[in-house]
Design a protein around this motif. Structure first.
Motif, PDB file in Angstrom:
ATOM      1  N   UNK A 122     102.421  25.748  95.890  1.00 44.29           N
ATOM      2  CA  UNK A 122     103.534  25.983  96.812  1.00 44.29           C
ATOM      3  C   UNK A 122     103.975  24.690  97.493  1.00 44.29           C
ATOM      4  N   UNK A 123     103.008  23.896  97.978  1.00 45.88           N
ATOM      5  CA  UNK A 123     103.372  22.651  98.670  1.00 45.88           C
ATOM      6  C   UNK A 123     103.954  21.622  97.703  1.00 45.88           C
ATOM      7  N   UNK A 124     103.445  21.580  96.471  1.00 50.67           N
ATOM      8  CA  UNK A 124     104.011  20.646  95.491  1.00 50.67           C
ATOM      9  C   UNK A 124     105.448  21.019  95.144  1.00 50.67           C
ATOM     10  N   UNK A 125     105.737  22.309  95.131  1.00 49.33           N
ATOM     11  CA  UNK A 125     107.113  22.744  94.881  1.00 49.33           C
ATOM     12  C   UNK A 125     108.030  22.254  95.999  1.00 49.33           C
ATOM     13  N   UNK A 126     107.555  22.345  97.268  1.00 52.11           N
ATOM     14  CA  UNK A 126     108.350  21.865  98.397  1.00 52.11           C
ATOM     15  C   UNK A 126     108.499  20.348  98.352  1.00 52.11           C
ATOM     16  N   UNK A 127     107.419  19.646  98.014  1.00 52.31           N
ATOM     17  CA  UNK A 127     107.474  18.185  97.916  1.00 52.31           C
ATOM     18  C   UNK A 127     108.448  17.761  96.824  1.00 52.31           C
ATOM     19  N   UNK A 128     108.415  18.463  95.691  1.00 55.37           N
ATOM     20  CA  UNK A 128     109.300  18.137  94.577  1.00 55.37           C
ATOM     21  C   UNK A 128     110.766  18.288  94.977  1.00 55.37           C
ATOM     22  N   UNK A 129     111.058  19.314  95.783  1.00 57.81           N
ATOM     23  CA  UNK A 129     112.436  19.562  96.195  1.00 57.81           C
ATOM     24  C   UNK A 129     112.929  18.566  97.244  1.00 57.81           C
ATOM     25  N   UNK A 130     112.006  18.011  98.045  1.00 62.03           N
ATOM     26  CA  UNK A 130     112.410  17.159  99.175  1.00 62.03           C
ATOM     27  C   UNK A 130     112.224  15.674  98.886  1.00 62.03           C
ATOM     28  N   UNK A 131     111.096  15.320  98.234  1.00 65.26           N
ATOM     29  CA  UNK A 131     110.710  13.907  98.143  1.00 65.26           C
ATOM     30  C   UNK A 131     110.937  13.277  96.782  1.00 65.26           C
ATOM     31  N   UNK A 132     111.284  14.060  95.767  1.00 62.85           N
ATOM     32  CA  UNK A 132     111.461  13.511  94.415  1.00 62.85           C
ATOM     33  C   UNK A 132     112.942  13.540  94.057  1.00 62.85           C
ATOM     34  N   UNK A 133     113.521  12.430  93.606  1.00 63.81           N
ATOM     35  CA  UNK A 133     112.921  11.088  93.572  1.00 63.81           C
ATOM     36  C   UNK A 133     112.931  10.452  94.958  1.00 63.81           C
ATOM     37  N   UNK A 134     111.934   9.609  95.219  1.00 60.88           N
ATOM     38  CA  UNK A 134     111.849   8.941  96.509  1.00 60.88           C
ATOM     39  C   UNK A 134     111.175   7.591  96.362  1.00 60.88           C
ATOM     40  N   UNK A 135     111.599   6.625  97.163  1.00 58.24           N
ATOM     41  CA  UNK A 135     111.021   5.280  97.068  1.00 58.24           C
ATOM     42  C   UNK A 135     110.051   5.064  98.239  1.00 58.24           C
ATOM     43  N   UNK A 136     108.879   4.531  97.915  1.00 58.87           N
ATOM     44  CA  UNK A 136     107.850   4.286  98.926  1.00 58.87           C
ATOM     45  C   UNK A 136     108.228   3.054  99.739  1.00 58.87           C
ATOM     46  N   UNK A 137     108.352   3.240 101.046  1.00 56.31           N
ATOM     47  CA  UNK A 137     108.676   2.129 101.935  1.00 56.31           C
ATOM     48  C   UNK A 137     107.448   1.601 102.669  1.00 56.31           C
ATOM     49  N   UNK A 138     106.519   2.487 102.991  1.00 55.31           N
ATOM     50  CA  UNK A 138     105.294   2.077 103.679  1.00 55.31           C
ATOM     51  C   UNK A 138     104.141   2.960 103.235  1.00 55.31           C
ATOM     52  N   UNK A 139     102.934   2.397 103.236  1.00 58.28           N
ATOM     53  CA  UNK A 139     101.702   3.151 103.010  1.00 58.28           C
ATOM     54  C   UNK A 139     100.834   2.975 104.249  1.00 58.28           C
ATOM     55  N   UNK A 140     100.440   4.073 104.862  1.00 58.99           N
ATOM     56  CA  UNK A 140      99.646   4.040 106.089  1.00 58.99           C
ATOM     57  C   UNK A 140      98.356   4.823 105.888  1.00 58.99           C
ATOM     58  N   UNK A 141      97.339   4.470 106.658  1.00 64.86           N
ATOM     59  CA  UNK A 141      96.078   5.206 106.638  1.00 64.86           C
ATOM     60  C   UNK A 141      95.626   5.409 108.085  1.00 64.86           C
ATOM     61  N   UNK A 142      96.152   6.447 108.751  1.00 60.26           N
ATOM     62  CA  UNK A 142      95.845   6.658 110.175  1.00 60.26           C
ATOM     63  C   UNK A 142      94.383   6.986 110.450  1.00 60.26           C
ATOM     64  N   UNK A 143      93.728   7.693 109.513  1.00 61.80           N
ATOM     65  CA  UNK A 143      92.302   7.994 109.656  1.00 61.80           C
ATOM     66  C   UNK A 143      91.596   7.614 108.365  1.00 61.80           C
ATOM     67  N   UNK A 144      90.276   7.651 108.379  1.00 61.26           N
ATOM     68  CA  UNK A 144      89.523   7.184 107.216  1.00 61.26           C
ATOM     69  C   UNK A 144      89.721   8.064 105.991  1.00 61.26           C
ATOM     70  N   UNK A 145      90.210   9.317 106.168  1.00 65.36           N
ATOM     71  CA  UNK A 145      90.349  10.216 105.026  1.00 65.36           C
ATOM     72  C   UNK A 145      91.780  10.740 104.849  1.00 65.36           C
TER      73      UNK A 145
END
Length: 584
Positions: free
Chosen positions: A10-33
């Motif tokens: 279900x979440x991948x379907x939502x991601x596909x509709x909103x974020x694909x195609x999309x260009x990565x502008x930043x990569x963050x790691x707020x917590x260790x996991x």
């Protein structure tokens, strides 16, 4: 509810509709996991969160901007090297497992175009985030797993990525009716339907297994011999046909008290009689509602562990100290007895001689003038015994005065500790925690804060609200901010609010001497009640007065004030109202 394979679909379907195609502008790691990808797609700016937490693993779109460490971890730096500027071209689920594959159009070290893959495994304690090359070889992973950690499956750089073994369970999206019945024939009829589904098919959570059972039998704990196999297959097929057709619903389930207990990607009927089922607008909203507040509280708890430990130790120390002082004070209550014993001995010196162990004397202080037995030290003269009792009386009298003062000081310090506990519960960022550390340092706890270094001070940023009539309302998140808004920002004719007889925030209604409507008074009082120790209560008493009636005694602890000429309002804390009034 576990983040099962159906929820992942279900979440991948939502991601596909909103974020694909999309260009990565930043990569963050707020917590260790957790990894957060900031992207720009046709829908605008998108924040994609991938959590490999053992307790709350998931992948979803989020609107929450989290604080990041000053120095990014090594895995974050590696992802930036390979994914910054890359284009997300597709997302897909691997089999019906709790594993997602994100495909990026990237470039290699020589600048040639190639594909990179980011694998998100949301498998409880085995959750991981793995970066693969275009040959599907592991470049690195959030958690490297070698032979010493797991002999069955390793995650090591250079290895070809493979899914974990299925354990003989079938993919429910590919299973036929014949497959379902074959599984049924190979299991005991006394087995519960829930256990049968969990052991026979991959990617099913206990909630969905119980839902299938409930739809088929009307009972979540039914066993196979009590159920009709055609109805059981029909309810199984209904749910997974919707998954195959990508027909999902973001469903949130709460108990009768409003506490959130489950979430799902399909209608849930098993709670119809004893739960509240809500359908939200998106899965991003679902996860923000279910996890948002508890994860923020957990992050703050982890980052403020040193402050929490200091406060807990101080509370324990003061509680023990108060108990000991109260016992000592109760012992001083008998001080008059020692004075009377001394007086009686002095009035009867002729009846007592040295060497007596006790004296039986008439008590002239009592109405009945009964005889009283007074213990004596046989080594002392009668006069010396009297002086010994006078000394005990004077010592108890002095101790009583000192203990009364010490009790007051210890009680005030304990009350201050409780206000800091309350401030800690309202922290929303690392800056808020830093303000509390600074406050404790200047309040005299420097010796208990190892390696503390005073940071450059910035102007406090209290919470800000706007009332229905447009009045500005300020709320301190800690004692330093309480002092700041009450003594620095507020005018003498503005209105000051504070919950009655409990730790809480100072709240200022910036009226400038005008008389606000009753609604504005109520809203300011509601904010004061919500940001207090009594936020879970009903009909909470909130005192209010003009700021000119609020005074801060010299040398008092941060946040401590005294006030006069106040009125009291009774309100019930309302989270929705507070969030509505809060300035974004």
């Amino acid at each position: 509810m576990a983040f099962d394979a159906g929820m992942l679909a279900a979440t991948l379907n939502e991601i596909s509709n909103i974020a694909v195609p999309g260009r990565v502008e930043k990569v963050l790691q707020p917590t260790h996991d957790e990894i957060v990808l900031l992207m720009h797609s046709d829908s605008g700016s998108v924040r994609l969160s991938i959590s490999a937490s053992t307790n709350t693993p998931r992948i979803n779109i989020t609107n929450e901007a989290k604080e990041n460490p000053k120095a990014p971890p090594m895995f974050c730096m590696l992802l930036r090297k390979h994914l910054n500027g890359a284009k997300l071209t597709s997302v897909r689920q691997l089999s019906f497992e709790r594993a997602a594959e994100l495909t990026f159009d990237s470039r290699d070290d020589l600048g040639y175009r190639c594909e990179k893959y980011l694998i998100a495994e949301t498998m409880g304690k085995y959750s991981n985030i793995i970066l693969l090359s275009n040959e599907r070889k592991i470049i690195s992973a959030l958690r490297i797993i070698d032979f010493s950690s797991n002999t069955k499956r390793q995650i090591l750089p250079g290895m070809i990525y493979e899914l974990p073994p299925s354990g003989g369970r079938l993919d429910p999206l590919l299973s036929t009716k014949e497959d379902f019945y074959n599984k049924l024939s190979n299991i005991s009829a006394e087995t519960s339907c829930e256990k049968f589904l969990l052991s026979s098919f991959m990617g099913i959570s206990p909630l969905i297994a119980r839902e299938i059972t409930y739809r088929a039998t009307g009972n979540t704990s039914a066993v196979l011999c009590e159920s009709n196999k055609d109805k059981l297959y029909s309810s199984f097929s209904d749910i997974f046909c919707n998954v195959a057709r990508k027909q999902f619903k973001p469903v949130l389930i709460a108990d009768q008290n409003g506490k959130m207990i489950e979430f799902s990607y399909t209608d849930i009927k098993q709670y119809e009689n004893n739960g509240i089922v809500r359908v939200l607008d998106s899965f991003a909203e679902l996860f923000e509602t279910y996890y948002g507040s508890r994860e923020r509280a957990e992050r703050i708890r982890q980052r403020a562990s040193d402050v929490l430990r200091l406060l807990t130790n101080a509370e324990t120390r003061l509680t023990k100290k108060l108990a000991a002082q109260k016992n000592e004070l109760s012992d001083c209550a008998d001080k008059d007895k020692y004075r009377i014993f001394g007086d009686l001995i002095m009035s009867s010196l002729h009846l007592i001689k040295k060497g007596d162990k006790e004296a039986l004397l008439t008590d002239y202080y009592s109405e009945d003038q009964n005889e009283v037995k007074i213990p004596l030290d046989e080594k002392l003269t009668p006069s010396q015994n009297a002086q010994r009792y006078y000394k005990r009386y004077n010592k108890a009298k002095t101790a009583e005065n000192i203990l009364a003062k010490q009790l007051g000081l210890a009680q005030k310090e304990l009350e201050y500790i409780y206000t800091v506990f309350d401030s800690l519960s309202k922290c929303e960022s690392e800056a808020d925690i830093a303000e509390i550390r600074s406050e404790l340092y200047h309040a005299g706890y420097a010796s208990k804060m190892k390696n503390y270094a005073e940071q450059k001070k910035h102007a406090p940023k209290p919470l800000e609200f706007t009332s229905e009539s447009g009045y500005r309302i300020l709320c301190g998140k800690n004692n330093s901010q309480n002092d700041y808004i009450t003594t620095k920002l507020a005018g003498k004719f503005d209105l000051w609010f504070h919950v009655k007889n409990a730790p809480g925030s100072h709240v200022i209604l910036m009226s400038g001497g005008e008389e606000p409507d009753a609604v504005d008074f109520t809203q300011a009082a509601t904010i004061a009640a919500y940001y207090s120790k009594l936020s879970d209560g009903e009909s909470v008493a909130v005192d209010y007065t003009q700021v000119k009636n609020v005074k801060k005694p010299n040398g008092s602890k941060p946040g401590f004030v005294i006030y006069t000429t106040n009125y009291t309002a009774y309100v019930t804390p309302d989270r929705e109202l507070v969030e509505k009034l809060k300035k974004k």
